[in-house]
Design an enzyme around this catalytic site. Sequence first.
Site, mmCIF file in Angstrom:
data_model
loop_
_atom_site.group_PDB
_atom_site.id
_atom_site.type_symbol
_atom_site.label_atom_id
_atom_site.label_comp_id
_atom_site.label_asym_id
_atom_site.label_seq_id
_atom_site.Cartn_x
_atom_site.Cartn_y
_atom_site.Cartn_z
ATOM 1 N N ARG A 96 0.831 -1.206 0.000
ATOM 2 C CA ARG A 96 0.000 0.000 0.000
ATOM 3 C C ARG A 96 0.868 1.259 0.000
ATOM 4 O O ARG A 96 0.564 2.237 -0.674
ATOM 5 C CB ARG A 96 -0.922 0.003 1.221
ATOM 6 C CG ARG A 96 -1.976 -1.074 1.143
ATOM 7 C CD ARG A 96 -2.810 -1.163 2.400
ATOM 8 N NE ARG A 96 -3.638 0.005 2.617
ATOM 9 C CZ ARG A 96 -4.472 0.126 3.647
ATOM 10 N NH1 ARG A 96 -4.591 -0.855 4.524
ATOM 11 N NH2 ARG A 96 -5.190 1.217 3.799
ATOM 12 N N ASN A 154 -8.837 7.914 6.952
ATOM 13 C CA ASN A 154 -7.799 7.454 6.028
ATOM 14 C C ASN A 154 -6.433 7.507 6.688
ATOM 15 O O ASN A 154 -6.148 8.401 7.484
ATOM 16 C CB ASN A 154 -7.800 8.312 4.759
ATOM 17 C CG ASN A 154 -9.133 8.255 4.043
ATOM 18 O OD1 ASN A 154 -9.937 7.375 4.330
ATOM 19 N ND2 ASN A 154 -9.377 9.179 3.147
ATOM 20 N N HIS A 211 -7.584 6.605 12.430
ATOM 21 C CA HIS A 211 -7.059 5.250 12.239
ATOM 22 C C HIS A 211 -5.542 5.213 12.068
ATOM 23 O O HIS A 211 -4.996 4.220 11.609
ATOM 24 C CB HIS A 211 -7.758 4.586 11.047
ATOM 25 C CG HIS A 211 -9.225 4.366 11.275
ATOM 26 N ND1 HIS A 211 -10.131 4.102 10.277
ATOM 27 C CD2 HIS A 211 -9.950 4.377 12.426
ATOM 28 C CE1 HIS A 211 -11.346 3.954 10.800
ATOM 29 N NE2 HIS A 211 -11.263 4.138 12.089
ATOM 30 N N CYS A 219 12.736 -0.598 16.297
ATOM 31 C CA CYS A 219 12.539 0.666 17.003
ATOM 32 C C CYS A 219 13.844 1.450 17.093
ATOM 33 O O CYS A 219 14.892 0.888 17.423
ATOM 34 C CB CYS A 219 11.992 0.359 18.394
ATOM 35 S SG CYS A 219 11.823 1.804 19.433
ATOM 36 N N CYS A 246 14.620 1.522 21.263
ATOM 37 C CA CYS A 246 15.013 0.345 22.061
ATOM 38 C C CYS A 246 15.390 -0.866 21.211
ATOM 39 O O CYS A 246 15.782 -1.899 21.747
ATOM 40 C CB CYS A 246 13.891 -0.022 23.037
ATOM 41 S SG CYS A 246 12.507 -0.867 22.228
ATOM 42 N N THR A 298 -17.424 8.346 2.765
ATOM 43 C CA THR A 298 -17.370 7.199 3.676
ATOM 44 C C THR A 298 -18.692 6.436 3.613
ATOM 45 O O THR A 298 -19.759 7.043 3.497
ATOM 46 C CB THR A 298 -17.056 7.629 5.137
ATOM 47 O OG1 THR A 298 -17.125 6.471 5.979
ATOM 48 C CG2 THR A 298 -17.995 8.690 5.661
ATOM 49 N N SER A 299 -18.577 5.106 3.675
ATOM 50 C CA SER A 299 -19.792 4.293 3.680
ATOM 51 C C SER A 299 -20.476 4.392 5.047
ATOM 52 O O SER A 299 -21.608 3.955 5.208
ATOM 53 C CB SER A 299 -19.452 2.835 3.366
ATOM 54 O OG SER A 299 -18.543 2.346 4.323
ATOM 55 N N ASN A 317 -21.170 12.138 -1.510
ATOM 56 C CA ASN A 317 -20.911 10.744 -1.858
ATOM 57 C C ASN A 317 -21.653 10.457 -3.176
ATOM 58 O O ASN A 317 -22.760 10.954 -3.367
ATOM 59 C CB ASN A 317 -21.459 9.830 -0.739
ATOM 60 C CG ASN A 317 -20.861 8.434 -0.779
ATOM 61 O OD1 ASN A 317 -20.898 7.753 -1.786
ATOM 62 N ND2 ASN A 317 -20.321 8.016 0.358
ATOM 63 N N ALA A 337 -16.210 13.672 -4.617
ATOM 64 C CA ALA A 337 -15.649 14.731 -3.769
ATOM 65 C C ALA A 337 -14.861 15.749 -4.590
ATOM 66 O O ALA A 337 -14.971 16.955 -4.367
ATOM 67 C CB ALA A 337 -14.754 14.108 -2.696
#
Length: 250
Positions: free
Chosen positions: A76, A108, A125, A154, A157, A195-196, A220, A238
């Site tokens: 992605r 998103n 999210h 990381c 650490c 958005t749905s 939409n 949009a």
Amino acid sequence: MIRTEVTDDLISIFDAARSVAVLTGAGVSAESGVPTFRGGGGTEVWTWRGKHITELSSAELMATDPKLVWEWFDYRRGMLTTIAPNPGHFALAQWERRFEDFTLITQNIDDLHRSAGSLNLLELHGNIWRARCLRCASTFEARDTPLEQNPPLCLVCGGPARPDVVLFGEMLPEGVFERAEEAAARADLFFVIGTSAVVYPAAGLPIIARQAGAKVIEVNPERTDISIYADVTLLGRAGDILPQFIKERG
Ligand code: APR
């Protein structure tokens, strides 16, 4: 009420608003070429190696096969390096500069709102370009595509990290939804775009706004479960609809 273009009465509501909140979903990035999760508006739906999104982006897979989760996110991320924000993203960045109080809330993780110039952004999210350490919880940018190391380690650490996003089966990060709720509750105009509106708690935000007295405008190409809470559903893409609110007026 259903409309297919931005009429003068909607422009008047927009111009008179003082506090505006906007919730966006995958549809706002569809015109940039990012597939959506559930289709709609003729969009392509995510599939990868024959697996469904709910299986790939899941807490369960993260626990059993974190390498595969990273490969999916790498795919992605790679796609995102080839695309750019569209006129819908750019219009929202311009809107922000017009209002005293403006909050953009997005489901998103693709960072396209920020690329378009949006500043006051609540990412419900998470963000695909960030990783979070599974040992010490530090977060850091992970911009290589593909990643040099899977999982990335990381920077603090040396522990293994995961994408800093909300997977199916996980709670939202602390604080971000509360800030989104506050923005929805104080808004006099609330937009729900692309958005749905089936994934909660995000889908509850237009309802909170409506109950607190805001006008709710949906954008939409299709009606959704949230349309019954909207004062107006603007049926369209949009990238076509949002710039109409700020076009030059004679
Ligand atoms: N402009 C506006 N809306 C559009 C466009 C467009 N050009 N193209 C499609 N849409 C609409 C579709 O009609 C559909 O209603 O975008 C919506 C996309 O819905 P989903 O794929 O369900 O995306 P979203 O609502 O963002 O999903 C919510 O679910 O899988 C999880 O975590 C993931 O954040 C995501 C959440």
